[in-house]
Design an enzyme around this catalytic site. Structure first.
Site, PDB file in Angstrom:
ATOM      1  CG  HIS A  55     142.127  34.623  46.014  1.00  0.00           C
ATOM      2  ND1 HIS A  55     141.903  34.979  44.710  1.00  0.00           N
ATOM      3  CD2 HIS A  55     142.502  35.762  46.645  1.00  0.00           C
ATOM      4  CE1 HIS A  55     142.139  36.273  44.550  1.00  0.00           C
ATOM      5  NE2 HIS A  55     142.499  36.780  45.717  1.00  0.00           N
ATOM      6  CG  HIS A  68     140.450  39.448  49.244  1.00  0.00           C
ATOM      7  ND1 HIS A  68     140.016  40.492  48.448  1.00  0.00           N
ATOM      8  CD2 HIS A  68     141.462  38.857  48.546  1.00  0.00           C
ATOM      9  CE1 HIS A  68     140.727  40.511  47.330  1.00  0.00           C
ATOM     10  NE2 HIS A  68     141.616  39.536  47.358  1.00  0.00           N
ATOM     11  CD  GLU A  69     144.455  37.145  50.426  1.00  0.00           C
ATOM     12  OE1 GLU A  69     144.712  36.338  49.507  1.00  0.00           O
ATOM     13  OE2 GLU A  69     144.478  38.384  50.265  1.00  0.00           O
TER      14      GLU A  69
HETATM   15 NI    NI Z   1     143.070  38.769  46.037  1.00  0.00          NI
END
Ligand code: NI
Length: 195
Positions: A157, A153-154
């Site tokens: 980004h 998830h990170e």
């Molecule tokens: Ni996030």
């Protein structure tokens, strides 16, 4: 240290590809302060992780930590981890486009840049993580399960991707409705744990 403002979905910085840092840049006071601020901002917002674009800095840094987090009350803990210029490689047999159940971890993810929303995302349950730590030392390790989800998830980004891009659209739910209608056993499903 300072708590920084968190960019919300729609801010262009969240859709840019973050640039990688040189070791000299990493060691600069400005970047070391950015890392300290990211950690403080993550703690203040009860995040499991935070990527630099979320605080309006389009550079390839992510911080991760889960210790008794009220937003993820049933999750295993993750020690404080700072990743610079991370690269992820899925370590599962099936391809990401057609993940087999035993290779998949499905979780209702949330994001500090998408306040109040959760949605179910299916990801490879194991990844290799290669990066630098905050001093520029190489890191190379494997994470699986909840940790693998958080790091994916990170790192998304840093490529301008937000979890809503990957979520099943019909699973999107606001937090109040999540608490009401998504039973505990469906919030986090580790396909690799079934066998
Ligand atoms: Ni996030």
């Amino acid at each position: 240290m300072a708590i920084r403002k968190i960019a919300q979905l729609g801010e262009p910085v969240l859709r840019q590809r973050a640039r990688e840092l040189t070791r000299d840049e990493l060691r600069s006071p400005a970047v070391q302060t950015l890392i300290d601020d990211m950690i403080e901002t993550m703690h203040d917002a009860d995040g499991a992780g935070l990527a630099a674009p979320q605080v309006y800095e389009s550079v390839a840094i992510a911080v991760i930590e889960v210790q008794g987090n009220p937003r993820y009350p049933n999750s295993a803990s993750i020690p404080l981890t700072v990743l610079v210029n991370p690269r992820l490689t899925p370590l599962v047999a099936s391809s990401s486009d057609a993940l087999a159940d035993e290779d998949a971890f499905e979780m209702y993810e949330g994001c500090l840049s998408v306040t109040g929303l959760r949605g179910r995302v299916r990801r490879p349950r194991k990844v290799r993580v290669q990066a630098w730590d905050r001093e520029g030392n190489p890191l190379d390790f494997e994470w699986e399960g909840f940790r693998a989800v958080v790091v994916q998830h990170e790192c998304d980004h840093l490529n301008g991707t937000v979890f809503v891009d990957r979520a099943d659209p019909k699973s999107l739910t606001f937090l109040r409705e999540y608490d009401r209608y998504v039973p505990l056993e469906r919030r986090m499903v580790d396909g690799g744990a079934r066998s």
